[in-house]
Design a protein around this motif. Sequence first.
Motif, PDB file in Angstrom:
ATOM      1  N   MET A 137       0.846  -1.169   0.000  1.00 12.27           N
ATOM      2  CA  MET A 137       0.000   0.000   0.000  1.00 12.27           C
ATOM      3  C   MET A 137       0.899   1.241   0.000  1.00 12.27           C
ATOM      4  SD  MET A 137      -2.646   1.392   2.926  1.00 12.27           S
ATOM      5  CE  MET A 137      -3.544  -0.120   3.053  1.00 12.27           C
ATOM      6  N   SER A 138       0.613   2.160  -0.915  1.00 11.79           N
ATOM      7  CA  SER A 138       1.408   3.377  -1.003  1.00 11.79           C
ATOM      8  C   SER A 138       0.571   4.509  -1.575  1.00 11.79           C
ATOM      9  CB  SER A 138       2.639   3.153  -1.881  1.00 11.79           C
ATOM     10  OG  SER A 138       2.262   2.814  -3.193  1.00 11.79           O
ATOM     11  N   TRP A 139       1.068   5.722  -1.398  1.00  7.42           N
ATOM     12  CA  TRP A 139       0.505   6.890  -2.067  1.00  7.42           C
ATOM     13  C   TRP A 139       1.245   6.978  -3.389  1.00  7.42           C
ATOM     14  CZ3 TRP A 139       2.753  12.222  -2.142  1.00  7.42           C
ATOM     15  CH2 TRP A 139       1.877  13.147  -2.714  1.00  7.42           C
ATOM     16  N   ASP A 140       0.520   6.956  -4.495  1.00 11.46           N
ATOM     17  CA  ASP A 140       1.140   6.872  -5.809  1.00 11.46           C
ATOM     18  C   ASP A 140       1.039   8.187  -6.560  1.00 11.46           C
ATOM     19  OD1 ASP A 140       1.794   4.204  -5.323  1.00 11.46           O
ATOM     20  OD2 ASP A 140      -0.107   3.501  -6.126  1.00 11.46           O
ATOM     21  N   VAL A 141       2.158   8.557  -7.160  1.00 10.55           N
ATOM     22  CA  VAL A 141       2.293   9.793  -7.921  1.00 10.55           C
ATOM     23  C   VAL A 141       3.015   9.446  -9.217  1.00 10.55           C
ATOM     24  CG1 VAL A 141       3.364  12.089  -7.925  1.00 10.55           C
ATOM     25  CG2 VAL A 141       2.439  11.170  -5.792  1.00 10.55           C
ATOM     26  N   SER A 142       2.596  10.048 -10.327  1.00  9.74           N
ATOM     27  CA  SER A 142       3.284   9.850 -11.606  1.00  9.74           C
ATOM     28  C   SER A 142       3.783  11.192 -12.123  1.00  9.74           C
ATOM     29  CB  SER A 142       2.361   9.226 -12.649  1.00  9.74           C
ATOM     30  OG  SER A 142       2.179   7.868 -12.396  1.00  9.74           O
ATOM     31  N   LEU A 143       5.010  11.201 -12.625  1.00  9.95           N
ATOM     32  CA  LEU A 143       5.617  12.406 -13.175  1.00  9.95           C
ATOM     33  C   LEU A 143       5.602  12.343 -14.690  1.00  9.95           C
ATOM     34  CD1 LEU A 143       6.474  12.597 -10.235  1.00  9.95           C
ATOM     35  CD2 LEU A 143       8.749  13.232 -10.992  1.00  9.95           C
ATOM     36  N   ASP A 149      -1.119  13.354  -8.673  1.00  9.62           N
ATOM     37  CA  ASP A 149      -1.506  12.551  -7.512  1.00  9.62           C
ATOM     38  C   ASP A 149      -2.563  11.575  -8.008  1.00  9.62           C
ATOM     39  OD1 ASP A 149      -2.784  11.506  -5.256  1.00  9.62           O
ATOM     40  OD2 ASP A 149      -2.732  13.398  -4.160  1.00  9.62           O
ATOM     41  N   LEU A 150      -2.236  10.299  -8.048  1.00  5.05           N
ATOM     42  CA  LEU A 150      -3.157   9.308  -8.600  1.00  5.05           C
ATOM     43  C   LEU A 150      -4.344   9.015  -7.694  1.00  5.05           C
ATOM     44  CD1 LEU A 150      -0.602   6.877 -10.248  1.00  5.05           C
ATOM     45  CD2 LEU A 150      -1.862   8.772 -11.288  1.00  5.05           C
ATOM     46  N   SER A 151      -4.292   9.482  -6.445  1.00  2.00           N
ATOM     47  CA  SER A 151      -5.423   9.251  -5.547  1.00  2.00           C
ATOM     48  C   SER A 151      -6.583  10.192  -5.845  1.00  2.00           C
ATOM     49  CB  SER A 151      -4.998   9.380  -4.083  1.00  2.00           C
ATOM     50  OG  SER A 151      -4.656  10.716  -3.763  1.00  2.00           O
ATOM     51  N   ASP A 152      -6.290  11.386  -6.374  1.00  2.00           N
ATOM     52  CA  ASP A 152      -7.383  12.324  -6.659  1.00  2.00           C
ATOM     53  C   ASP A 152      -7.222  13.042  -7.996  1.00  2.00           C
ATOM     54  OD1 ASP A 152      -5.399  14.208  -6.210  1.00  2.00           O
ATOM     55  OD2 ASP A 152      -6.340  15.079  -4.435  1.00  2.00           O
ATOM     56  N   SER A 153      -6.265  12.632  -8.800  1.00  2.00           N
ATOM     57  CA  SER A 153      -6.019  13.200 -10.126  1.00  2.00           C
ATOM     58  C   SER A 153      -5.758  14.705 -10.093  1.00  2.00           C
ATOM     59  CB  SER A 153      -7.181  12.902 -11.078  1.00  2.00           C
ATOM     60  OG  SER A 153      -7.322  11.520 -11.258  1.00  2.00           O
ATOM     61  N   THR A 205      -2.064  16.971   0.484  1.00  2.00           N
ATOM     62  CA  THR A 205      -3.396  16.500   0.863  1.00  2.00           C
ATOM     63  C   THR A 205      -3.592  15.018   0.561  1.00  2.00           C
ATOM     64  OG1 THR A 205      -4.370  18.686   0.645  1.00  2.00           O
ATOM     65  CG2 THR A 205      -5.876  16.815   0.499  1.00  2.00           C
ATOM     66  N   GLY A 206      -3.212  14.582  -0.625  1.00  2.00           N
ATOM     67  CA  GLY A 206      -3.373  13.169  -0.990  1.00  2.00           C
ATOM     68  C   GLY A 206      -2.570  12.258  -0.088  1.00  2.00           C
ATOM     69  N   LEU A 207      -1.364  12.680   0.259  1.00  2.00           N
ATOM     70  CA  LEU A 207      -0.523  11.886   1.157  1.00  2.00           C
ATOM     71  C   LEU A 207      -1.143  11.831   2.553  1.00  2.00           C
ATOM     72  CD1 LEU A 207       1.999  10.269   1.840  1.00  2.00           C
ATOM     73  CD2 LEU A 207       3.246  12.434   2.042  1.00  2.00           C
ATOM     74  N   GLU A 208      -1.672  12.961   3.012  1.00  2.00           N
ATOM     75  CA  GLU A 208      -2.314  12.981   4.328  1.00  2.00           C
ATOM     76  C   GLU A 208      -3.508  12.024   4.361  1.00  2.00           C
ATOM     77  OE1 GLU A 208      -3.139  17.147   4.579  1.00  2.00           O
ATOM     78  OE2 GLU A 208      -1.158  17.618   5.386  1.00  2.00           O
ATOM     79  N   LYS A 209      -4.312  12.028   3.303  1.00  4.79           N
ATOM     80  CA  LYS A 209      -5.466  11.125   3.234  1.00  4.79           C
ATOM     81  C   LYS A 209      -5.009   9.667   3.206  1.00  4.79           C
ATOM     82  CE  LYS A 209      -8.649  14.293   0.972  1.00  4.79           C
ATOM     83  NZ  LYS A 209      -9.366  14.605  -0.280  1.00  4.79           N
ATOM     84  N   TRP A 210      -3.958   9.392   2.434  1.00  2.55           N
ATOM     85  CA  TRP A 210      -3.432   8.026   2.376  1.00  2.55           C
ATOM     86  C   TRP A 210      -2.943   7.580   3.752  1.00  2.55           C
ATOM     87  CZ3 TRP A 210       1.588   6.382   3.433  1.00  2.55           C
ATOM     88  CH2 TRP A 210       1.793   5.001   3.262  1.00  2.55           C
ATOM     89  N   ARG A 211      -2.202   8.448   4.453  1.00  5.55           N
ATOM     90  CA  ARG A 211      -1.683   8.102   5.783  1.00  5.55           C
ATOM     91  C   ARG A 211      -2.835   7.826   6.757  1.00  5.55           C
ATOM     92  NH1 ARG A 211       3.290   8.929   7.525  1.00  5.55           N
ATOM     93  NH2 ARG A 211       2.563   9.848   9.463  1.00  5.55           N
TER      94      ARG A 211
END
Length: 136
Positions: free
Chosen positions: A1-7, A103-107, A118-124
Amino acid sequence: MSWDVSLYKFTRRYRRIEEIPGDEQPQLLGSRSEVQTAVSEVFPGTNWNDPGWGIYDSEFGSIEFNLGKGESVRNLALHVRANTEIVGGILQLCERLCCQAIDLSDSSLLDQSEHPATGLEKWRKYRDQVVGESRG
């Protein structure tokens, strides 16, 4: 499980993901060695034992960098398991590579967000909830 980001490096800088046209073709971020160098400058000590998969560990947490198998890198996937302090480094890497992070969690586009963590905080929060439930 991870917070995923694409560059990705686009033909121009976008403010919102919805602005990206369907025919937009991401440009090259660089060669494998150029991208590895950029990552290692921002995240010193990244382990490149597998040339397509870098691993960074610090007191803030870890990031796995997936470059893929080719010698040219068109996008870079980040699998983040860290505190919010790591987000500043991700934004620095985007500046270094002249790209944008999705941020792949919320595009959302991290560099265009008022609160890029924010996305990282939600993932944590979700991770902590799941870990807490599984322990008892």
